[in-house]
Design a protein around this motif. Structure first.
Motif, mmCIF file in Angstrom:
data_model
loop_
_atom_site.group_PDB
_atom_site.id
_atom_site.type_symbol
_atom_site.label_atom_id
_atom_site.label_comp_id
_atom_site.label_asym_id
_atom_site.label_seq_id
_atom_site.Cartn_x
_atom_site.Cartn_y
_atom_site.Cartn_z
ATOM 1 N N TYR A 104 0.850 -1.189 0.000
ATOM 2 C CA TYR A 104 0.000 0.000 0.000
ATOM 3 C C TYR A 104 0.893 1.249 0.000
ATOM 4 C CZ TYR A 104 -4.496 -2.322 0.790
ATOM 5 O OH TYR A 104 -5.646 -3.057 0.646
ATOM 6 N N LEU A 242 -11.735 1.926 -2.298
ATOM 7 C CA LEU A 242 -10.713 0.881 -2.249
ATOM 8 C C LEU A 242 -9.372 1.401 -2.771
ATOM 9 C CD1 LEU A 242 -12.758 -2.241 -3.435
ATOM 10 C CD2 LEU A 242 -11.785 -1.866 -1.166
ATOM 11 N N GLU A 245 -7.760 3.532 -0.144
ATOM 12 C CA GLU A 245 -7.082 2.706 0.856
ATOM 13 C C GLU A 245 -5.695 2.286 0.375
ATOM 14 O OE1 GLU A 245 -10.266 0.286 3.574
ATOM 15 O OE2 GLU A 245 -9.835 -0.540 1.594
ATOM 16 N N ARG A 246 -5.608 1.864 -0.888
ATOM 17 C CA ARG A 246 -4.325 1.400 -1.416
ATOM 18 C C ARG A 246 -3.303 2.530 -1.501
ATOM 19 N NH1 ARG A 246 -7.801 -2.233 -4.490
ATOM 20 N NH2 ARG A 246 -8.274 -0.575 -5.968
ATOM 21 N N ASN A 249 -2.788 3.828 2.393
ATOM 22 C CA ASN A 249 -2.556 2.830 3.435
ATOM 23 C C ASN A 249 -3.351 3.172 4.698
ATOM 24 O OD1 ASN A 249 -1.537 0.540 4.675
ATOM 25 N ND2 ASN A 249 0.365 1.526 5.322
ATOM 26 N N ILE A 250 -4.628 3.435 4.512
ATOM 27 C CA ILE A 250 -5.514 3.791 5.615
ATOM 28 C C ILE A 250 -6.828 3.048 5.447
ATOM 29 C CG2 ILE A 250 -6.440 5.829 4.423
ATOM 30 C CD1 ILE A 250 -6.514 7.232 7.179
ATOM 31 N N THR A 251 -7.406 2.589 6.533
ATOM 32 C CA THR A 251 -8.646 1.811 6.485
ATOM 33 C C THR A 251 -9.850 2.734 6.334
ATOM 34 O OG1 THR A 251 -7.670 0.132 7.897
ATOM 35 C CG2 THR A 251 -10.071 0.128 7.710
ATOM 36 N N VAL A 252 -10.773 2.326 5.452
ATOM 37 C CA VAL A 252 -11.986 3.117 5.201
ATOM 38 C C VAL A 252 -13.200 2.377 5.725
ATOM 39 C CG1 VAL A 252 -13.522 4.055 3.429
ATOM 40 C CG2 VAL A 252 -11.038 4.298 3.199
ATOM 41 N N GLU A 253 -14.061 3.091 6.431
ATOM 42 C CA GLU A 253 -15.356 2.560 6.854
ATOM 43 C C GLU A 253 -16.446 3.528 6.399
ATOM 44 O OE1 GLU A 253 -15.466 1.801 11.020
ATOM 45 O OE2 GLU A 253 -14.009 0.152 10.928
ATOM 46 N N THR A 272 -3.541 13.084 2.204
ATOM 47 C CA THR A 272 -4.705 12.335 2.673
ATOM 48 C C THR A 272 -5.880 13.259 2.999
ATOM 49 O OG1 THR A 272 -3.256 10.634 3.612
ATOM 50 C CG2 THR A 272 -5.529 10.674 4.389
ATOM 51 N N ASN A 292 -5.606 5.290 12.383
ATOM 52 C CA ASN A 292 -5.308 4.949 10.981
ATOM 53 C C ASN A 292 -6.574 4.491 10.255
ATOM 54 O OD1 ASN A 292 -3.348 4.700 8.874
ATOM 55 N ND2 ASN A 292 -3.454 2.464 9.086
ATOM 56 N N LYS A 293 -7.670 5.170 10.555
ATOM 57 C CA LYS A 293 -8.958 4.822 9.957
ATOM 58 C C LYS A 293 -9.730 6.104 9.698
ATOM 59 C CE LYS A 293 -12.135 3.221 12.669
ATOM 60 N NZ LYS A 293 -12.889 2.315 13.570
#
Length: 302
Positions: A104, A242, A245-246, A249-253, A272, A292-293
């Motif tokens: 990522y 998606l 995220e790549r 390098n962070i998580t998405v909700e 970011t 990190n989200k």
């Protein structure tokens, strides 16, 4: 004298005169009775072959256990094992492929044996056989990459969803889960998808989302991600997130958001904060960072 007569008599060799004289002796009658009795005697049966086999078996049991080695045969077995090992190692080493992987928020440049160039986008992987490259120019791709192919023999890019074939050109291939896109920037590209071949001239894209084919045109000379931006035109939001995220390098909700709605726009691959604003503003949605989200949510979400 009679002993000589007895031996000759037993062998039936006495002359008539000698036989007449022998019969007059006192011992003749005894010899005669013994001879008559012996004619009725029978020797017991004797199994010659069985006795010989028993003797041989006994000898084998009594012999010390000695294994006779044949040095030349042993050498041949060792030599054969070495040949098999060397041959197997040769084919194994020659079957190994070169593999390049990016994580990522990472990209890499790869120079192929024919001076063709590949730039690998984030979270992607390629593999190829450099040892036999002159015989077969073939790449396996999982992810996204931009290709500058040197002119020569047929050059193919194999993905899970389709195959791209060229002779010498510049093109981009993206193969993510449920998403397949090929964009030609120079020359002519052949795209095979579900067994159907499509010729793609420069300035055109072939897109398949969950099996549905779309067409698109481009004006750029290279993909936007090569300039640290990700650009989309009428692409479902879930694929945009998606890619975010790549690249970061962070998580998405998400919460109370329709991720199937189409997104057209660009976000930064390096900033970011700016990227999340570029994604949220067009849809009038909110976001907040939690470590990190990042959470994207609808404005009226409680």
């Amino acid at each position: 004298m009679q002993e000589n007569y007895l031996a000759k008599w037993l062998n039936n060799e006495l002359t008539e005169t000698e036989l007449s004289e022998f019969k007059k002796s006192d011992t003749y009658a005894s010899y005669q009775r013994i001879a008559e009795a012996s004619t009725h005697l029978e020797a017991p049966e004797f199994d010659i072959e069985g006795s010989l086999m028993a003797i041989k078996n006994q000898q084998i049991l009594n012999e010390p256990k000695v294994v006779r080695l044949h040095p030349f045969k042993k050498f041949l077995r060792v030599a054969a094992a070495v040949v098999i090992l060397i041959t197997g190692s040769y084919f194994y080493l020659n079957s190994l492929e070169d593999t390049v992987v990016t994580q990522y928020a990472e990209s890499k440049e790869v120079l192929l044996p024919d001076n063709s160039q590949i730039t690998l986008n984030a979270a992607s992987e390629i593999s190829y056989d450099s040892k036999n490259w002159n015989k077969k120019r073939s790449i396996k791709l999982n992810g996204e990459a931009f290709f500058k192919v040197a002119k020569g023999k047929r050059f193919t890019v194999a993905t899970e969803d389709g195959i791209v074939a060229v002779l010498g050109t510049q093109f981009n291939v993206a193969n993510r889960k449920g998403f397949f896109e090929v964009t030609c920037f120079e020359g002519l590209v052949s795209v095979t998808f579900n067994g159907i071949e499509t010729k793609l001239p420069a300035g055109n894209s072939f897109i398949a989302i969950n099996g549905t084919i779309m067409e698109n045109t481009v004006a750029d000379t290279e993909p936007s991600w090569m300039n640290n931006e990700s650009t989309f035109k009428s692409i479902p939001l879930k694929y945009v997130l998606l890619e975010f995220e790549r690249q970061h390098n962070i998580t998405v909700e998400t919460k109370n958001i329709n991720t199937d709605q189409l997104f057209t726009g660009t976000f930064s691959n390096t900033d970011t904060e700016l990227a999340v604003q570029s994604i949220s503003v067009p849809f009038r949605i909110k976001f907040k960072f939690e470590g990190n989200k990042v959470l994207f949510y609808a404005e009226n979400t409680p």
